[in-house]
Design a protein around this motif. Structure first.
Motif, PDB file in Angstrom:
ATOM      1  N   LYS A 237       0.884  -1.233  -0.024  1.00  0.00           N
ATOM      2  CA  LYS A 237      -0.026   0.201  -0.140  1.00  0.00           C
ATOM      3  C   LYS A 237       0.846   1.216  -0.105  1.00  0.00           C
ATOM      4  CE  LYS A 237      -4.122  -2.092   2.054  1.00  0.00           C
ATOM      5  NZ  LYS A 237      -5.137  -1.564   1.071  1.00  0.00           N
ATOM      6  N   ILE A 238       1.763   1.168   0.718  1.00  0.00           N
ATOM      7  CA  ILE A 238       2.801   2.529   0.803  1.00  0.00           C
ATOM      8  C   ILE A 238       3.567   2.645  -0.667  1.00  0.00           C
ATOM      9  CG2 ILE A 238       4.923   3.467   1.908  1.00  0.00           C
ATOM     10  CD1 ILE A 238       4.334   1.935   4.413  1.00  0.00           C
ATOM     11  N   ALA A 239       3.927   1.479  -1.137  1.00  0.00           N
ATOM     12  CA  ALA A 239       4.652   1.602  -2.412  1.00  0.00           C
ATOM     13  C   ALA A 239       3.848   1.970  -3.645  1.00  0.00           C
ATOM     14  CB  ALA A 239       5.410   0.396  -2.623  1.00  0.00           C
ATOM     15  N   SER A 240       2.554   1.507  -3.733  1.00  0.00           N
ATOM     16  CA  SER A 240       1.940   1.655  -4.943  1.00  0.00           C
ATOM     17  C   SER A 240       0.626   2.193  -4.865  1.00  0.00           C
ATOM     18  CB  SER A 240       1.859   0.349  -5.580  1.00  0.00           C
ATOM     19  OG  SER A 240       1.297  -0.795  -4.607  1.00  0.00           O
ATOM     20  N   GLU A 241      -0.164   2.357  -3.748  1.00  0.00           N
ATOM     21  CA  GLU A 241      -1.550   2.726  -3.685  1.00  0.00           C
ATOM     22  C   GLU A 241      -1.671   3.896  -3.055  1.00  0.00           C
ATOM     23  OE1 GLU A 241      -3.860  -0.369  -1.628  1.00  0.00           O
ATOM     24  OE2 GLU A 241      -3.363  -1.857  -2.850  1.00  0.00           O
ATOM     25  N   PRO A 242      -2.841   4.834  -3.408  1.00  0.00           N
ATOM     26  CA  PRO A 242      -2.972   5.962  -2.635  1.00  0.00           C
ATOM     27  C   PRO A 242      -3.532   5.972  -1.368  1.00  0.00           C
ATOM     28  CG  PRO A 242      -4.362   5.889  -4.565  1.00  0.00           C
ATOM     29  CD  PRO A 242      -3.840   4.492  -4.344  1.00  0.00           C
ATOM     30  N   PRO A 243      -3.016   7.080  -0.428  1.00  0.00           N
ATOM     31  CA  PRO A 243      -3.148   6.966   1.245  1.00  0.00           C
ATOM     32  C   PRO A 243      -4.747   7.087   1.283  1.00  0.00           C
ATOM     33  CG  PRO A 243      -2.348   9.006   0.205  1.00  0.00           C
ATOM     34  CD  PRO A 243      -2.376   8.261  -0.933  1.00  0.00           C
ATOM     35  N   PRO A 244      -5.258   6.472   2.283  1.00  0.00           N
ATOM     36  CA  PRO A 244      -6.535   6.585   2.733  1.00  0.00           C
ATOM     37  C   PRO A 244      -6.984   7.996   2.715  1.00  0.00           C
ATOM     38  CG  PRO A 244      -5.363   5.314   4.184  1.00  0.00           C
ATOM     39  CD  PRO A 244      -4.421   5.768   3.617  1.00  0.00           C
ATOM     40  N   SER A 245      -8.436   8.209   2.417  1.00  0.00           N
ATOM     41  CA  SER A 245      -8.926   9.206   2.321  1.00  0.00           C
ATOM     42  C   SER A 245      -9.327   9.820   3.942  1.00  0.00           C
ATOM     43  CB  SER A 245     -10.487   9.255   1.491  1.00  0.00           C
ATOM     44  OG  SER A 245     -10.905  10.343   1.951  1.00  0.00           O
ATOM     45  N   LEU A 246      -8.872  10.987   4.189  1.00  0.00           N
ATOM     46  CA  LEU A 246      -9.070  11.635   5.273  1.00  0.00           C
ATOM     47  C   LEU A 246     -10.687  11.801   5.798  1.00  0.00           C
ATOM     48  CD1 LEU A 246      -7.802  13.178   7.977  1.00  0.00           C
ATOM     49  CD2 LEU A 246      -7.772  15.224   6.723  1.00  0.00           C
ATOM     50  N   ARG A 247     -11.257  12.308   4.564  1.00  0.00           N
ATOM     51  CA  ARG A 247     -12.649  12.645   4.734  1.00  0.00           C
ATOM     52  C   ARG A 247     -13.594  11.451   5.231  1.00  0.00           C
ATOM     53  NH1 ARG A 247     -14.756  17.214   2.605  1.00  0.00           N
ATOM     54  NH2 ARG A 247     -16.454  16.570   3.963  1.00  0.00           N
ATOM     55  N   GLU A 248     -13.196  10.162   4.626  1.00  0.00           N
ATOM     56  CA  GLU A 248     -13.958   8.864   4.765  1.00  0.00           C
ATOM     57  C   GLU A 248     -13.667   8.395   6.258  1.00  0.00           C
ATOM     58  OE1 GLU A 248     -12.659   6.145   1.824  1.00  0.00           O
ATOM     59  OE2 GLU A 248     -13.358   6.942   0.298  1.00  0.00           O
ATOM     60  N   LEU A 249     -12.576   8.632   6.834  1.00  0.00           N
ATOM     61  CA  LEU A 249     -12.019   8.303   8.253  1.00  0.00           C
ATOM     62  C   LEU A 249     -12.725   9.077   9.050  1.00  0.00           C
ATOM     63  CD1 LEU A 249      -8.597   6.479   7.919  1.00  0.00           C
ATOM     64  CD2 LEU A 249     -10.710   5.431   8.155  1.00  0.00           C
ATOM     65  N   ALA A 250     -12.466  10.509   9.060  1.00  0.00           N
ATOM     66  CA  ALA A 250     -12.875  11.545   9.741  1.00  0.00           C
ATOM     67  C   ALA A 250     -13.938  12.595   8.908  1.00  0.00           C
ATOM     68  CB  ALA A 250     -11.659  12.091  10.272  1.00  0.00           C
ATOM     69  N   PRO A 251     -14.779  12.062   8.868  1.00  0.00           N
ATOM     70  CA  PRO A 251     -15.989  13.119   7.883  1.00  0.00           C
ATOM     71  C   PRO A 251     -16.202  14.414   8.672  1.00  0.00           C
ATOM     72  CG  PRO A 251     -17.074  11.180   8.859  1.00  0.00           C
ATOM     73  CD  PRO A 251     -15.845  10.994   9.109  1.00  0.00           C
ATOM     74  N   GLU A 252     -16.045  14.569   9.949  1.00  0.00           N
ATOM     75  CA  GLU A 252     -16.346  15.755  10.679  1.00  0.00           C
ATOM     76  C   GLU A 252     -15.066  16.714  10.389  1.00  0.00           C
ATOM     77  OE1 GLU A 252     -13.702  13.231  13.389  1.00  0.00           O
ATOM     78  OE2 GLU A 252     -15.518  13.018  11.930  1.00  0.00           O
ATOM     79  N   ILE A 253     -14.206  16.413   9.986  1.00  0.00           N
ATOM     80  CA  ILE A 253     -12.966  17.389   9.312  1.00  0.00           C
ATOM     81  C   ILE A 253     -13.169  18.210   8.118  1.00  0.00           C
ATOM     82  CG2 ILE A 253     -10.577  17.532   9.118  1.00  0.00           C
ATOM     83  CD1 ILE A 253     -10.147  15.581  10.939  1.00  0.00           C
ATOM     84  N   GLY A 254     -13.046  19.538   8.087  1.00  0.00           N
ATOM     85  CA  GLY A 254     -13.151  20.091   6.754  1.00  0.00           C
ATOM     86  C   GLY A 254     -12.362  19.591   5.743  1.00  0.00           C
ATOM     87  N   PRO A 255     -12.646  20.120   4.438  1.00  0.00           N
ATOM     88  CA  PRO A 255     -11.822  19.764   3.262  1.00  0.00           C
ATOM     89  C   PRO A 255     -10.285  20.356   3.406  1.00  0.00           C
ATOM     90  CG  PRO A 255     -13.499  21.510   2.556  1.00  0.00           C
ATOM     91  CD  PRO A 255     -13.637  21.130   3.985  1.00  0.00           C
ATOM     92  N   ASP A 256     -10.147  21.373   4.294  1.00  0.00           N
ATOM     93  CA  ASP A 256      -8.878  22.193   4.318  1.00  0.00           C
ATOM     94  C   ASP A 256      -7.589  21.156   4.564  1.00  0.00           C
ATOM     95  OD1 ASP A 256     -10.540  24.739   4.343  1.00  0.00           O
ATOM     96  OD2 ASP A 256     -10.787  23.926   6.736  1.00  0.00           O
ATOM     97  N   PHE A 257      -7.579  20.080   5.066  1.00  0.00           N
ATOM     98  CA  PHE A 257      -6.426  19.244   5.361  1.00  0.00           C
ATOM     99  C   PHE A 257      -6.082  18.448   4.219  1.00  0.00           C
ATOM    100  CE2 PHE A 257      -7.463  20.488   9.768  1.00  0.00           C
ATOM    101  CZ  PHE A 257      -6.433  20.748  10.294  1.00  0.00           C
ATOM    102  N   GLU A 258      -7.287  18.061   3.313  1.00  0.00           N
ATOM    103  CA  GLU A 258      -6.848  16.950   1.975  1.00  0.00           C
ATOM    104  C   GLU A 258      -5.693  17.445   1.200  1.00  0.00           C
ATOM    105  OE1 GLU A 258      -8.272  14.279   1.542  1.00  0.00           O
ATOM    106  OE2 GLU A 258     -10.191  14.104   2.429  1.00  0.00           O
TER     107      GLU A 258
END
Length: 512
Positions: A237-258
């Motif tokens: 996953k580290i070598a080839s896949e995109p990192p997990p979505s922040l919004r999916e794991l923490a939807p309460e956080i705004g889009p600013d951190f993405e």
């Protein structure tokens, strides 16, 4: 190694065990003379005999010695005794690690405002380390401490690398050879997984690891769950896949951190932030959006960048100035504010004078201690010219002499010492520093470890003479091998006007 509890190491009494791992333990120590608490990192004796472990431990000491930053744990001393263990004596931090704060105290994410305030201090520390040519290579929440007074401290530079053009200071590739996993896989960058030699990794690998730490702070979860995924799955996953979505794991956080995390966690290091300073600048831009959030316990570290965010409301000075102008319309108010202003100016002046005196005192103290360290280096290097430059024309008292000139002092105490020894090692440890008038008194321990030269002695031997019926004495030459000697001298240096005016010998004994 728990047998160290209650014992004395150098000038430190071992109070309790703070933590332990596969390679050693960390103890709380207290200086027996000045009461300072320290953390003593000990490598187990059976590992301390490994030359690679010795070199890696020494490298950690060298790296910490060159770093002096309020958010990096400070090194006080390094002591190597392979037959007993290897010791780092470091600043003791009363607080909690970031991973325990997330997973044991909060049991979830850190609020965005507080997360930024903590993380800016972390970025400040690593910007300083990178500016000094140090790459950490093992950034993770357990290596970040939150002190009780809310100051962040970064530790564990055990596998850090010094980036230097000096080939004599280059890292031994054997210490980080291919096939040896150094670091914690979840927080490693793609190039760190694939690197064939240390030179393949630069400071942008640390920036990737910092992005993983920020992700965990904002979600309360590791970016890759080690309880659900195997190490091989995480590597893929580290070598080839995109990192997990922040919004999916923490939807309460705004889009600013993405976009910030996307840049920090880019697979190609050329697409990441080139400096921690740029990382911090983007976080500062979004910080005002969380200004109404309940304030975190940790104050924000000074900004890493010159970019400043305009405050939403007038500053304290602007409000004070506006009130002052309005009060001038009324005579009584005008007099009252005049008194306040005069008192404020006087207070600031006094505060400035005290700060200037304190800074001058600290500078003079540092200069006095550095003078004694130069004296130690002159002994170690057998540098007669440096020694003559450090000593005043007359010294009183100098060891047992009440008054002695510089040249006779060198001749009596040092020249013969250098001629007879083949090799010596000198270590100076400061215990205390005081000032009386314009004279500094620096007390400390001078350790001298040296190897004596082989020498030949005549040994008497009785031989029976049959012709005369008696015993005759004959002498046979016998060579005595060289031996290692360690001496501990307790000294007080009297320093004035940038020179050593006297040296008192308080104690002279064999090393404990």
């Amino acid at each position: 190694m728990s047998t160290l509890l209650g014992k004395k190491l150098l000038n430190y009494r071992i109070e309790k065990l703070l933590g332990q791992g596969g390679m050693g333990e960390v103890y709380l120590g207290v200086h027996t003379e000045i009461g300072r608490k320290v953390a003593i990192k000990v490598i187990a004796p059976h590992l301390a005999r490994d030359p690679k472990i010795q070199e890696r431990f020494k490298r950690e000491a060298l790296i910490l010695a060159r770093l002096n930053h309020p958010n990096i744990v400070q090194l006080y001393d390094y002591w190597a005794r392979p037959e007993e263990g290897l010791y780092l004596i470091m600043e003791y931090v009363e607080g909690i690690s970031l991973d325990r704060y997330i997973h044991r105290v909060l049991r979830g994410p850190i609020p965005p405002r507080q997360a930024i305030e903590i993380f800016l201090q972390v970025l400040d520390a690593f910007q300083y380390a990178h500016d000094n040519g140090v790459i950490h290579r093992d950034i993770k929440p357990s290596n970040i401490l939150l002190r009780n007074d809310n100051v962040v401290k970064v530790l564990d530079f055990g596998i850090a690398r010094i980036v230097t053009p000096d080939p004599t200071n280059a890292e031994d590739p054997a210490l980080t050879k291919t096939g040896t996993t150094l670091g914690t896989v979840v927080y490693m960058s793609p190039e760190q997984l694939k690197a064939k030699n240390p030179a393949d990794i630069d400071h942008r690998s640390d920036i990737y690891s910092l992005g993983v730490v920020l992700f965990e702070m904002l979600t309360g979860k590791e970016m890759y769950d080690r309880n659900q995924l195997s190490e091989f799955d995480i590597l893929v996953k580290i070598a080839s896949e995109p990192p997990p979505s922040l919004r999916e794991l923490a939807p309460e956080i705004g889009p600013d951190f993405e976009p910030i995390l996307a840049k920090a966690l880019a697979k190609k290091r050329e697409e990441r932030y080139s400096r921690c300073q740029d990382f911090a600048s983007d976080l500062l831009q979004i910080l005002p959006k969380y200004a109404n959030q309940e304030a975190g316990a940790l104050p924000r570290n000074p900004a890493l960048t010159q970019t400043q965010v305009s405050p939403a409301e007038p500053s304290f000075l602007q409000r004070t100035y506006a009130r002052l102008r309005a009060s001038l319309k009324d005579t009584r108010s005008s007099k009252r504010w005049y008194l306040y202003l005069s008192g404020g100016i006087l207070g600031l002046t006094l505060l400035g004078m005290v700060a200037f005196w304190f800074m001058r005192y600290q500078v003079q103290k540092r200069e006095a201690i550095e003078l004694t360290e130069k004296f130690s280096r002159a002994l170690h290097d057998h540098d007669l010219n440096s020694l003559e430059g450090l000593l005043a024309e007359r010294l009183s008292p100098f060891f047992t002499d009440q008054d002695i000139d510089r040249r006779p002092a060198i001749e009596k105490y040092y020249r013969s010492f250098w001629k007879t020894l083949q090799k010596d090692s000198v270590v100076w440890q400061v215990l205390s520093s005081t000032r009386e008038g314009d004279t500094w008194q620096i007390e400390g321990l001078l350790y001298q470890q040296y190897v004596t030269s082989p020498r030949t002695v005549l040994e008497p031997k009785k031989i029976y003479n049959r012709w005369w019926g008696r015993y005759d004495t004959r002498y046979e030459a016998k060579t005595l091998p060289s031996t290692t000697v360690c001496k501990q001298k307790r000294l007080v240096f009297l320093l004035r006007e940038g020179q050593i005016r006297g040296i008192k010998l308080l104690d002279d004994k064999t090393c404990p």
